[in-house]
Every structure is written in structure tokens, then in C-alpha cells.
Design a protein around this motif. Sequence first.
Motif, PDB file in Angstrom:
ATOM      1  N   VAL A   1      -3.633  43.966  13.135  1.00  0.00           N
ATOM      2  CA  VAL A   1      -2.469  44.450  12.386  1.00  0.00           C
ATOM      3  C   VAL A   1      -1.321  43.453  12.487  1.00  0.00           C
ATOM      4  CG1 VAL A   1      -0.729  46.273  12.270  1.00  0.00           C
ATOM      5  CG2 VAL A   1      -3.114  46.868  12.694  1.00  0.00           C
ATOM      6  N   GLY A   2      -1.047  43.015  13.738  1.00  0.00           N
ATOM      7  CA  GLY A   2       0.090  42.123  13.962  1.00  0.00           C
ATOM      8  C   GLY A   2      -0.045  40.811  13.225  1.00  0.00           C
ATOM      9  N   ILE A   3      -1.237  40.198  13.290  1.00  0.00           N
ATOM     10  CA  ILE A   3      -1.433  38.899  12.642  1.00  0.00           C
ATOM     11  C   ILE A   3      -1.294  39.048  11.125  1.00  0.00           C
ATOM     12  CG2 ILE A   3      -3.151  37.130  12.124  1.00  0.00           C
ATOM     13  CD1 ILE A   3      -4.182  37.510  14.992  1.00  0.00           C
ATOM     14  N   THR A   4      -1.895  40.103  10.569  1.00  0.00           N
ATOM     15  CA  THR A   4      -1.797  40.297   9.123  1.00  0.00           C
ATOM     16  C   THR A   4      -0.340  40.486   8.699  1.00  0.00           C
ATOM     17  OG1 THR A   4      -3.890  41.467   9.341  1.00  0.00           O
ATOM     18  CG2 THR A   4      -2.810  41.579   7.213  1.00  0.00           C
ATOM     19  N   VAL A   5       0.339  41.413   9.359  1.00  0.00           N
ATOM     20  CA  VAL A   5       1.729  41.692   8.980  1.00  0.00           C
ATOM     21  C   VAL A   5       2.603  40.457   9.161  1.00  0.00           C
ATOM     22  CG1 VAL A   5       3.764  43.048   9.565  1.00  0.00           C
ATOM     23  CG2 VAL A   5       1.543  44.153   9.465  1.00  0.00           C
ATOM     24  N   GLY A   6       2.450  39.798  10.328  1.00  0.00           N
ATOM     25  CA  GLY A   6       3.280  38.639  10.615  1.00  0.00           C
ATOM     26  C   GLY A   6       3.066  37.506   9.634  1.00  0.00           C
ATOM     27  N   THR A   7       1.812  37.207   9.343  1.00  0.00           N
ATOM     28  CA  THR A   7       1.512  36.087   8.449  1.00  0.00           C
ATOM     29  C   THR A   7       1.967  36.388   7.025  1.00  0.00           C
ATOM     30  OG1 THR A   7      -0.491  35.883   9.752  1.00  0.00           O
ATOM     31  CG2 THR A   7      -0.296  34.455   7.858  1.00  0.00           C
ATOM     32  N   VAL A   8       1.654  37.593   6.542  1.00  0.00           N
ATOM     33  CA  VAL A   8       2.023  37.940   5.162  1.00  0.00           C
ATOM     34  C   VAL A   8       3.538  37.889   4.994  1.00  0.00           C
ATOM     35  CG1 VAL A   8       2.068  39.820   3.489  1.00  0.00           C
ATOM     36  CG2 VAL A   8      -0.050  39.279   4.697  1.00  0.00           C
TER      37      VAL A   8
ATOM     38  N   TYR B   1       2.136  40.387  18.395  1.00  0.00           N
ATOM     39  CA  TYR B   1       1.329  39.496  17.552  1.00  0.00           C
ATOM     40  C   TYR B   1       2.030  39.198  16.241  1.00  0.00           C
ATOM     41  CZ  TYR B   1      -2.308  40.147  20.904  1.00  0.00           C
ATOM     42  OH  TYR B   1      -3.008  40.144  22.065  1.00  0.00           O
ATOM     43  N   ALA B   2       2.788  40.184  15.730  1.00  0.00           N
ATOM     44  CA  ALA B   2       3.519  39.948  14.482  1.00  0.00           C
ATOM     45  C   ALA B   2       4.532  38.824  14.670  1.00  0.00           C
ATOM     46  CB  ALA B   2       4.214  41.234  14.039  1.00  0.00           C
ATOM     47  N   ARG B   3       5.279  38.867  15.793  1.00  0.00           N
ATOM     48  CA  ARG B   3       6.265  37.815  16.067  1.00  0.00           C
ATOM     49  C   ARG B   3       5.590  36.458  16.227  1.00  0.00           C
ATOM     50  NH1 ARG B   3      11.392  39.278  18.594  1.00  0.00           N
ATOM     51  NH2 ARG B   3      12.224  40.823  17.164  1.00  0.00           N
ATOM     52  N   LEU B   4       4.517  36.459  17.039  1.00  0.00           N
ATOM     53  CA  LEU B   4       3.823  35.206  17.335  1.00  0.00           C
ATOM     54  C   LEU B   4       3.272  34.566  16.062  1.00  0.00           C
ATOM     55  CD1 LEU B   4       2.629  33.369  19.642  1.00  0.00           C
ATOM     56  CD2 LEU B   4       0.569  34.735  19.445  1.00  0.00           C
TER      57      LEU B   4
ATOM     58  N   VAL C   1      -7.164  32.171   3.690  1.00  0.00           N
ATOM     59  CA  VAL C   1      -8.054  31.030   3.883  1.00  0.00           C
ATOM     60  C   VAL C   1      -7.327  29.849   4.520  1.00  0.00           C
ATOM     61  CG1 VAL C   1      -9.548  29.377   2.696  1.00  0.00           C
ATOM     62  CG2 VAL C   1      -9.508  31.755   1.967  1.00  0.00           C
ATOM     63  N   HIS C   2      -6.051  29.677   4.194  1.00  0.00           N
ATOM     64  CA  HIS C   2      -5.370  28.467   4.678  1.00  0.00           C
ATOM     65  C   HIS C   2      -4.431  28.712   5.840  1.00  0.00           C
ATOM     66  CE1 HIS C   2      -7.160  26.206   1.510  1.00  0.00           C
ATOM     67  NE2 HIS C   2      -6.621  26.972   0.570  1.00  0.00           N
ATOM     68  N   VAL C   3      -3.707  29.829   5.827  1.00  0.00           N
ATOM     69  CA  VAL C   3      -2.689  30.024   6.862  1.00  0.00           C
ATOM     70  C   VAL C   3      -3.265  30.712   8.093  1.00  0.00           C
ATOM     71  CG1 VAL C   3      -0.441  31.014   7.404  1.00  0.00           C
ATOM     72  CG2 VAL C   3      -0.865  30.081   5.135  1.00  0.00           C
ATOM     73  N   ILE C   4      -3.959  31.833   7.897  1.00  0.00           N
ATOM     74  CA  ILE C   4      -4.404  32.621   9.048  1.00  0.00           C
ATOM     75  C   ILE C   4      -5.309  31.852  10.022  1.00  0.00           C
ATOM     76  CG2 ILE C   4      -5.917  34.577   9.666  1.00  0.00           C
ATOM     77  CD1 ILE C   4      -4.379  36.327   7.957  1.00  0.00           C
ATOM     78  N   PRO C   5      -6.281  31.014   9.521  1.00  0.00           N
ATOM     79  CA  PRO C   5      -7.105  30.278  10.486  1.00  0.00           C
ATOM     80  C   PRO C   5      -6.288  29.417  11.449  1.00  0.00           C
ATOM     81  CG  PRO C   5      -8.097  30.164   8.343  1.00  0.00           C
ATOM     82  CD  PRO C   5      -6.779  30.824   8.147  1.00  0.00           C
ATOM     83  N   ASN C   6      -5.114  28.962  11.002  1.00  0.00           N
ATOM     84  CA  ASN C   6      -4.295  28.135  11.877  1.00  0.00           C
ATOM     85  C   ASN C   6      -3.463  28.954  12.853  1.00  0.00           C
ATOM     86  OD1 ASN C   6      -4.632  25.239  11.012  1.00  0.00           O
ATOM     87  ND2 ASN C   6      -4.360  26.299   9.058  1.00  0.00           N
ATOM     88  N   VAL C   7      -3.379  30.272  12.606  1.00  0.00           N
ATOM     89  CA  VAL C   7      -2.641  31.144  13.498  1.00  0.00           C
ATOM     90  C   VAL C   7      -3.561  31.657  14.603  1.00  0.00           C
ATOM     91  CG1 VAL C   7      -1.423  33.348  13.568  1.00  0.00           C
ATOM     92  CG2 VAL C   7      -1.035  31.789  11.681  1.00  0.00           C
TER      93      VAL C   7
END
Lengths: 331, 359
Positions: free
Chosen positions: A131-138, A196-199, A229-235
Motif C-alpha cells: 500500500v505504502g509504495i503504491t501510494v507514495g510512488t503514485v 513506506y509511503a514517505r520512503l 514499469v519505470h519508477v517502482i522497480p527503482n524504489v
Amino acid sequence: MAEINVNPAELGIKQEKRINPRIEELKSTLRLLYKNKLALVGLVIVAFYYFIMVLDFAYPPWLGVSNLNHIYVFTRTFGIVQTPISPGFSNGIAYLLGGTQYNIALLPAMLGALRFDLGVSTLVVAIGATVGITVGTVSAYLGGAVDEVMMRVTDIFFSIPFLVLAVAVTALVEKGAGGGMNGLIIALIIVWWPIYARLSRSLALSTKSLNFVEAAKAAGSSKTRNIFVHVIPNVLSPAFVQMSLDIGTVVLIFATLFFLGIIPISALSAPPELGVLINYSVGQAGYASNLFFLGFWWTFLFPGLFLLVFTVAANLFGDGLRDILDPKLRR
Amino acid sequence: MELRYFIIRRLLVLIPTLIGLSIFLFLLMWAYGPCNLVSVYYTVRQHNCAVIAPQVGIYLNDPVLTYLTYVEHLITGNWGIVGGSGFFLPQGPVLYYISIFFPNTIQLALSATVLSLLIAIPLGTYIGSKPNSAADHIGRIFSLSGYAMPTFWLGYLLIFFFGKGVSSFPTNVFGFVGNGLVNYHQSLPGWVSTTTLLSNPTHILLIDSLLNGDPAMFVRALDYLILPVITITYGILAGILRFIRAGMVDSANQEYVKTARAKGVPEKIIIKKHIRRNALLPTITVVGLLISGLLGGVVVVEIVFTYYGIGYLLIQAINPRSFEVWLVMGGTLVFALILVMTNLIVDVLYAYMDPRIRY
């Protein structure tokens, strides 16, 4: 115009045989991990705990009981407080580490406790991170008002000390819905996703302005494709470090919440859980007992050490992993 | 930008946080069930809930109006009531009990902060000035075990080894709001209120006993405080130590340190004045996270040591015999306010010390 067709080998340029670069990266990571002995020890211990947890789920009879909750029902003599059996080989393998309140066999109870301690914590970290990674990245990618709102929402969750937040959410959700463990799981996820959202937000902000993302944008790649495809793999790799560090912390908080008696469980229906086992020994939250102070030291020492070994191992592994995956720290 | 504009902007950011906080707490209460909130005031059955609820500001069909009433009640100091059968305190307003238990928590938290800083700054300086030495590795293992240690387990270990045994451990005393210093049979000193059992004038016993010239009571207060403070300190020391060490290693590679060495400044002064001063600044930024951990530790430690603070009150409120919903919300709010205010002070302090942050 004449075509230029030169074989690099003719010019004496040695061509390296490159297999998939990601596999190469993984191999070098493993090599570094092998060099870092402390992290390796941590990994082995953590893997051992997970192995026991899987065994608990897959084949409960290995602990000597068909149903883990029966550890409590069958070994309890109602109304009679017994002298706990002391640790030793003479009482059979189940009582190797002795018995605790109502002579619950300590060793199977501790091993069975991992089903809740480790299982639930892994679930919490996995869902919280997703949840955190999705929300934070988007929100970082979209920017503007979405980002601002997301930051303010995480501010709210960071403005309550996480243990207090977990206590409050568990208490209210639990009493309101009467959902057994569900309240606790919901509470821990609510506590954990903002980290995770902050990170991932800070990581995604620096990634989204890099050239390859700009190039993908110029080539007509959609927003969804860009993000996933481009941003999340780097997070993911720093987030994975955070997860490996967090799993120890969540297990700790989970045990603490049970120790404090957040869920109103009677001794009869209590699931095997390390915080509850320590509680049996010292007597908080309604379990009237002072076994530890009466000299039955094993009732206190073994569950605590079992917990401590895991949290230390998880921290060692997480620390080592950060050193390995963060190229800035790598020498 | 001047400092006062920075403070004003920081205060403005606080407003949405506080509004969001109140909405979050209200949603939790609403999820718990409006009729359950009323049942603290009256014995409510399902059919007369709708009649009684509006009398205490809860409108069953109108969450927005109820929220506004809730905020108004929070501001005017009406935080609900607590107590009754099954609870360890007689019935009374939540805010009253919080105000009585609050000074003890502040005493505990402040002592732990002071002690951990007193240990962390010299130790971090020493470790950070010698990276990868034996002392560094020992410090790393020490701070790692601080992260990993279950606070409640450590607390009981300390009681067992250094406490005076279970018989003299105060469990049924209610003096100075449970500081375990005076029980009902002893007479109170003149500077202690007989109704609230709070010491005057600051309500913090450690300070009041000195102000009133009672060194014996100061020693007893310190004696009672020392184990809980050590337990909390061990947990939060790890975080501070790690950041000071990282800061020391970072600033040791800066150009101005090389310059200082080149012009022959003694090594002691380089470490103290050139490296450490710059290493301590970034440490302040993580204080928010540390305070969050500290307050969590306070809750656990207050339970383990039967220390009558807000954390003890909060955990008592969720006992199975009587669930005190208004007290849970009030306690959570107090902890949140402490955290928000500390972060505000820390940010302003940081801006004051480091002018770069304002631009």
C-alpha cells in the motif's frame, strides 16, 4: 555510402559474454552478503524461524498436538495452580524447556507462537509495504494537489506515537467489530503504511526526473506504465531493506501489544504467542501470576530470549542488506 | 526569510495536521459505535439510544454535526467521562484524570531524554571519531541490541536483578498519584495536595522536592525513577547513537576539517568544535521519530513498573472488565499533542541554529 561493417573481434576488442545483468547483480549481491558474516548469521537465523513458522502452518502435529490452540486446553488443570515443571530431559521432549502457567509445555508453545508472531507480522509488513509504495510512488509521480494531500495524511499518522496508535485502533476496531485478530492486523497496517509511503515518495521524486523516465514519456508511454514499469522497480530495493529491518520491529510490537493485554483473551482461548507467554510469567493484564519472581525463571527467560534472538537476527540482516544494497555505503 | 516567518509557516502547517488528527480520532469512535459512546453516560438499551444520544452531543444520523460538536467539546475541555464499576478510578471527567497523571509522564520522559543525551553525545563522539575500531563495533552491537530488545522484558529483568524484590515493590500504593512513595497510612508533606496527591508547585516530584528543601524525598523519587528511566533510555539510545556516529563520520571528511588539520589545530579541538558541532545538527531532525519511540516506551514502562502516568491510564482503559472509550481517545490525543508540540519546538530550534534551513 559504403556500409561500415566491422567485426569487433578483428579490431582486438574483447567482447564480454553478458548474461542477464540482473542475474549478475544478484550474484554480486550474494557474494557481498557471503562476505558480511554478521548479516549472513542474521539471514540463517531468520530463515530458521521462517522454516518453523511454515512447519507450524503446514503440519501442526509436529508440535505434539493436532491443534495449536489445544496446547492450552489439554494441558490445563482447571482451577488448580500447579508448580511449573522445571526444564530438563527427564519429562520428555515437550517439557524440555519446562512448563509455564497451568503447566503449558513451553517448547511447543514457543515454537507454535511463531505462527502468530511471525505470520501476522509478515502479512502486516507485506500489505503495509504494498500500500505504502503504491501510494507514495503514485503521489510523487502525479505531484501537485495529490502529493500535498498524501503528505498531510501521512503527517496525521506520524503525529501519533505508533504504539499508542496501534493500541487505540486495536481497542476501538476490536470492540466495535468483534473480529478477533482482525482489529490488531488492521491497526498494525494503519501504523505501518505511512513509513513506506514517505520512503518511496522521496525515492520516486528523484527517479521520475531521470533521463530514462523522460525518454519513456517522450516515447509515448502511459502514466500507469511509467509508474509501474519505470519508477517502482527503482524504489523496491531500499523498500526491501526497510522491510527486512521492520519485520523485527513489527514482531516486537505485536508481542508488546499482546503483553499489554490489548485483546481481551481469557487464558483458555489465548493463542500461543510470545507476549502472552511472558505475560503468564510476570502477570500483567489480568493473568494473575508472579512465576518469574517466585523463582520459576525459565517461564520468563526462554520466551523472551526466543523473541530477542529473532529481533537481533532480523536487525543484523537488515543492517547488512542496507550496507550491501546502498552503493554509497559500499566500499 | 526571517525566523519569525518560518515559525508562522510552520504553525500554519500544524492546522491541517490537527484537523486531520481530530477527524481520524472521530472516525475511530464512530466506527466503534455511537450508542456505545453514550453508554458511558447512561445505561442505554438499543431503543432509547436515539433519545439519549443528542443530550451528550451525539447525533446518530448526522456524523458531521457530531464531529463539530466533538471538536467543540475538545476545545472547551469536555473530553468525556471515565470510571465506574470495573475501573480502578472513581467516575470523573477524562481531562481531570489526565491532568493528574500527566506530570508523572513528563517527569519520566524528560528524565529519559536527558539521560540518553548525556550518554549518547560523548559516546557517539568517541565512537564516531574512530570508525571501524573495536569501540565502534562494540557500540554498533550495543545500539543494535537496543533496537531489538523487548522493552517489557528488559524492564522485568532490571526489576529482578536491581529491584528490591517483589515484596517491597509497590503495587497497591496510591501516593503522589502512585509514585509509590507514600501510602494511605503515612502523612503527606505540606507541599502535597491532599485532594489530587500532586506535589506543588510544578507537580513534578523530582523538582518540587528540591524546591521545597526535602532532599530525602528527592532521593526516594530518584530511587523510584531510576529503573524505568534506564529501561526507556536503553531503547532510544540506539537511534541517537547511530545518527551521531553517522554525522561524525560524514563531517570528518569535509574540507574544513582538512584545513583545520593542515593549519595544525589540535585533534581534540577538531573533534569537539569542527566535527561534533556539525554532526549534532542533523541528529536533531530525527528527534521526531525518536520521541515517537520514547513515548511508546513510556507506555510499556509505566505498565511494567506500575508507574502512574498517561500510558498506565491508557492501558487500564482497555481492560476487559470496563472499556473506557473516552479515556482511550483522550489518552491518544494527549500523546499525539505531545509529539506534535515536540516536533514543532525541534523544527524551530533547528531553524534557529542552522540558518540554511530557512531558505
